[in-house]
Scaffold this motif. Sequence first.
Motif, PDB file in Angstrom:
ATOM      1  N   PRO A  27      -6.020  -6.331  -7.102  1.00 52.48           N
ATOM      2  CA  PRO A  27      -5.552  -5.618  -5.937  1.00 52.48           C
ATOM      3  C   PRO A  27      -4.211  -4.574  -6.302  1.00 52.48           C
ATOM      4  O   PRO A  27      -4.458  -3.573  -5.674  1.00 52.48           O
ATOM      5  N   MET A  28      -3.670  -4.579  -7.612  1.00 55.24           N
ATOM      6  CA  MET A  28      -2.851  -3.786  -7.950  1.00 55.24           C
ATOM      7  C   MET A  28      -3.505  -2.404  -8.301  1.00 55.24           C
ATOM      8  O   MET A  28      -2.852  -1.362  -8.168  1.00 55.24           O
ATOM      9  N   PHE A  30      -6.122  -1.640  -7.230  1.00 55.01           N
ATOM     10  CA  PHE A  30      -6.693  -0.639  -6.072  1.00 55.01           C
ATOM     11  C   PHE A  30      -5.489  -0.018  -5.372  1.00 55.01           C
ATOM     12  O   PHE A  30      -6.087   1.051  -4.947  1.00 55.01           O
ATOM     13  N   VAL A  31      -4.549  -0.256  -5.449  1.00 47.48           N
ATOM     14  CA  VAL A  31      -3.220   0.623  -4.876  1.00 47.48           C
ATOM     15  C   VAL A  31      -3.172   1.733  -5.723  1.00 47.48           C
ATOM     16  O   VAL A  31      -3.261   2.837  -5.085  1.00 47.48           O
ATOM     17  N   TYR A  34      -6.319   4.016  -4.948  1.00 49.30           N
ATOM     18  CA  TYR A  34      -6.460   4.693  -3.544  1.00 49.30           C
ATOM     19  C   TYR A  34      -5.334   5.984  -3.603  1.00 49.30           C
ATOM     20  O   TYR A  34      -5.384   7.038  -3.249  1.00 49.30           O
ATOM     21  N   ILE A 237      -4.996   6.394   4.449  1.00 48.38           N
ATOM     22  CA  ILE A 237      -5.066   5.248   3.476  1.00 48.38           C
ATOM     23  C   ILE A 237      -4.527   5.643   1.901  1.00 48.38           C
ATOM     24  O   ILE A 237      -3.886   4.922   1.279  1.00 48.38           O
TER      25      ILE A 237
ATOM     26  N   VAL B 111       3.608  -4.882  -0.355  1.00 47.50           N
ATOM     27  CA  VAL B 111       3.086  -4.286  -1.273  1.00 47.50           C
ATOM     28  C   VAL B 111       1.788  -5.345  -1.527  1.00 47.50           C
ATOM     29  O   VAL B 111       0.531  -4.847  -1.664  1.00 47.50           O
ATOM     30  N   ILE B 114      -0.522  -5.168   1.088  1.00 48.95           N
ATOM     31  CA  ILE B 114      -1.268  -3.556   0.947  1.00 48.95           C
ATOM     32  C   ILE B 114      -2.486  -3.888   0.065  1.00 48.95           C
ATOM     33  O   ILE B 114      -3.530  -3.151   0.238  1.00 48.95           O
ATOM     34  N   SER B 115      -2.056  -4.242  -1.180  1.00 47.20           N
ATOM     35  CA  SER B 115      -2.949  -4.452  -2.554  1.00 47.20           C
ATOM     36  C   SER B 115      -4.206  -5.019  -2.147  1.00 47.20           C
ATOM     37  O   SER B 115      -5.043  -4.808  -2.365  1.00 47.20           O
ATOM     38  N   MET B 116      -3.854  -6.479  -1.365  1.00 46.64           N
ATOM     39  CA  MET B 116      -5.041  -6.962  -1.006  1.00 46.64           C
ATOM     40  C   MET B 116      -5.783  -6.294  -0.155  1.00 46.64           C
ATOM     41  O   MET B 116      -7.144  -6.326   0.018  1.00 46.64           O
ATOM     42  N   LEU B 118      -6.264  -3.139   0.482  1.00 44.94           N
ATOM     43  CA  LEU B 118      -6.911  -2.103  -0.296  1.00 44.94           C
ATOM     44  C   LEU B 118      -8.125  -2.411  -1.100  1.00 44.94           C
ATOM     45  O   LEU B 118      -9.360  -1.881  -0.909  1.00 44.94           O
TER      46      LEU B 118
END
Lengths: 270, 270
Positions: A27-28, A30-31, A34, A237, B111, B114-116, B118
């Motif tokens: 997930p990190m 993916f931040v 995006y 987003i 964070v 949001i990371s998950m 995304l």
Amino acid sequence: MTKKSSFLQKLIVAPYMVWAAAFIIVPMFFVAYYAFTDRNGNFSLSGFIATKNYIPLFIQSIWYGLLATVICLLLAYPIAFIISRAKPTTQKVLLMLVMIPMWMNLLIRTYAWMTILQDTGIINHILKLLGFGPVHMINTPGAVILGLVYNFFPYMVLPIYTVLLKLDGTLIEAAQDLGSGTTRVFTKVILPLSLPGIVSGITMVFVPSVSSFYIANKLGGISLIGDRIEELIRTNINLGAALSLVLMVLILVSISVMNKFTDEDGGILV
Amino acid sequence: MKLKTTSKIYTSLILFFLYAPIAVLIFFSFNSSKSTGVFTGFSLKWYGELFKNADIIEALKRTLIVASLSSAFATIIGTAAAVGIDKMTKKWVKSATLTVTNVPLMNPDIVTGISMMLMFVFVGRMFGQKSILGFNTLLISHITFNIPYVILSVLPKLKQTDKHLSEAAQDLGCTPVAAFFKVVFPSILPGIVTGMMMAFTLSLDDFIISNFTTDTYQTLPIYIYSMTKKNVSPDINALSTIIFFTILFLLVLINVTQSRMESKTKKLDL
């Protein structure tokens, strides 16, 4: 025999390793993904460039976070000290009493202050009974700071208390025997030795304060960076992700700077 | 003596600061009028309204489902991980694993959420779906933020456990698995139980991460969020009062079981 058990040991952590990789590390990325792409998924720096419009908001959020942290520290140190010097049973009860509000939902804690501070709230009602005019408290910067302090106060007490508890009492006696007064004992012995606790307390209050959302919105009628990210992540987003990334880096940097102040094994005390 | 009085006064003031908002909240949940500032008479009507509200009951049910499932999964994965981590011989593997475990604790919740979110959005788009946010994603996010708490409460208990006990059991003919369940497991049980209860409470209480990882599947904190978005109303007070006493009950339960188990293990040691 040892080989078999070491295989078993590897097998037993495997589910967690997979889980952590999939739901903490990926997930990190993916931040970042995006943050560096546009609406169509092409590489783009536009999200990042737009973050510069949010610099004043970042500064405002940091300022509110710093104020809340300093007030928490000033309020929490004495109470942590008092608790650490109490009888063991009293210590347990007092610590419990300080921690219980922390287990209440953040929304409820903030909502409670909302009802109290509003123009038709209990404080203004009492003031009216006493013959004073209504004082406008909700939707002021002071209300935001109050909300932040109230919500994160226990996070400051706990680490300072932990350090003070371990403090060697004989050191204080030694300083006194050598002729130090109360103030000197505090500034020269107690304060430096409790620094690791202060540092982790500062981190534990500063991080959620700077990144907070809802509190400033409800008590101050304003948006801090957390509120803005929360709104943006649903509408834009890429910009939302870019701002999250900046926030994350900012916080990780401040944590590592804070940790510089402690000794090598200061670490994060939970 | 004078210092002691000052300490007492200071402690009372801090406790007043911490509990006054909650007391006001509880007080006005029994108000007969809609005001949360002027008490017009005792009434239980807001509680009555709460239990008539099918949405709240549904949200409560969902909160309990997610909390039970996520704490159960987190306890199993986390305990297994802790046992594995404790036995890791390569230092860098161990410290890398612990660093990853600390990420959800250090990162601001916003964070993490949001990371998950995304990642889920990306995966959803990959399968051509508008949104996959719902029960599954909510459960995954809760398990993820719960696991570190389980690991961190089990690890210290493992360190306290005598390594030779397991070896002795194996020398006496136990398989490694049997040795674990007969010897190691009982001594780390208090840590497992604490971790599980913490996970359960955190999951019940979480709003920030859930806000990003679910969409239509509303839990109680998310329902409260939408309630407080509209206005101040005593039915929120009534709900908060019930939550406060539930949490109080859970915390007392955690403390009692913990101290009971600790005294039990102490007795076994003797």
